[in-house]
Design a protein around this motif. Sequence first.
Motif, short mmCIF file in Angstrom:
data_model
loop_
_atom_site.label_atom_id
_atom_site.label_comp_id
_atom_site.label_asym_id
_atom_site.label_seq_id
_atom_site.Cartn_x
_atom_site.Cartn_y
_atom_site.Cartn_z
N VAL A 56 0.84 -1.19 0.00
CA VAL A 56 0.00 0.00 0.00
C VAL A 56 0.87 1.24 0.00
CG1 VAL A 56 -1.91 -1.13 1.18
CG2 VAL A 56 -0.15 0.05 2.51
N GLN A 57 0.26 2.36 -0.31
CA GLN A 57 0.98 3.63 -0.30
C GLN A 57 0.81 4.31 1.05
OE1 GLN A 57 -0.34 5.96 -3.64
NE2 GLN A 57 0.93 4.80 -5.06
N PRO A 58 1.75 5.15 1.43
CA PRO A 58 1.62 5.89 2.68
C PRO A 58 0.29 6.64 2.73
CG PRO A 58 3.82 6.17 1.81
CD PRO A 58 3.03 5.44 0.75
N GLU B 206 -2.62 5.28 3.26
CA GLU B 206 -3.75 4.37 3.06
C GLU B 206 -4.01 3.57 4.33
OE1 GLU B 206 -3.53 3.64 -1.76
OE2 GLU B 206 -2.75 2.09 -0.41
N LEU C 40 -1.22 4.54 7.08
CA LEU C 40 -0.03 3.69 7.08
C LEU C 40 1.22 4.48 6.71
CD1 LEU C 40 -1.79 0.61 5.67
CD2 LEU C 40 -0.11 0.46 7.51
N LYS C 41 2.32 4.12 7.35
CA LYS C 41 3.60 4.78 7.15
C LYS C 41 4.64 3.73 6.75
CE LYS C 41 2.36 7.92 10.92
NZ LYS C 41 1.94 9.03 10.05
N VAL D 126 4.60 -0.84 2.99
CA VAL D 126 4.13 0.52 2.76
C VAL D 126 5.22 1.28 2.01
CG1 VAL D 126 3.20 2.60 3.81
CG2 VAL D 126 2.87 0.38 4.92
N ASP E 140 5.63 1.11 9.15
CA ASP E 140 4.69 0.03 9.48
C ASP E 140 4.98 -1.24 8.69
OD1 ASP E 140 2.11 2.51 9.62
OD2 ASP E 140 3.10 1.52 11.32
N THR E 141 5.90 -1.18 7.76
CA THR E 141 6.25 -2.35 6.97
C THR E 141 6.75 -3.47 7.86
OG1 THR E 141 6.75 -1.08 4.99
CG2 THR E 141 7.81 -3.22 5.19
#
Length: 121
Positions: free
Chosen positions: A10-12, A14, A84-85, A119, A88-89
């Motif tokens: 996902v992108q930051p 989201e 999400l940042k 992310v 958070d990966t």
Amino acid sequence: HLEESGGGLVQPGESLRLSCALDGVNLDIYSIGWFRQAPGKEREGISSIALSTESTYYADAMEARFTISVDNDVYRVYLQIADLKPEDTGIYHCAAGATMPTTDPTQYAHWGQGTQVSVSS
């Protein structure tokens, strides 16, 4: 067994909802916890929920963007992650324990394989 799903790339900014399926679990469990492990870092506790009372516990700094919930009708526990940042990966695991909600991993005897959250822009 426990089975996580819902991860992905996902992108930051989201959001994601992770799911922990408790199908076929025949355990005297009281709570389900969510944990994550980022590359090169130690496992980190996020949140936990009691299945019967739905009382929750969040680790410090996790409550703002993480929301744990349970649907006892379908025997699943969810972890909603907002905004999400990249940090958070990691691999997100759910675990079953017999104690009150806690993010102490030593209180959990049964673990799922995890679902990958990445992310990146």
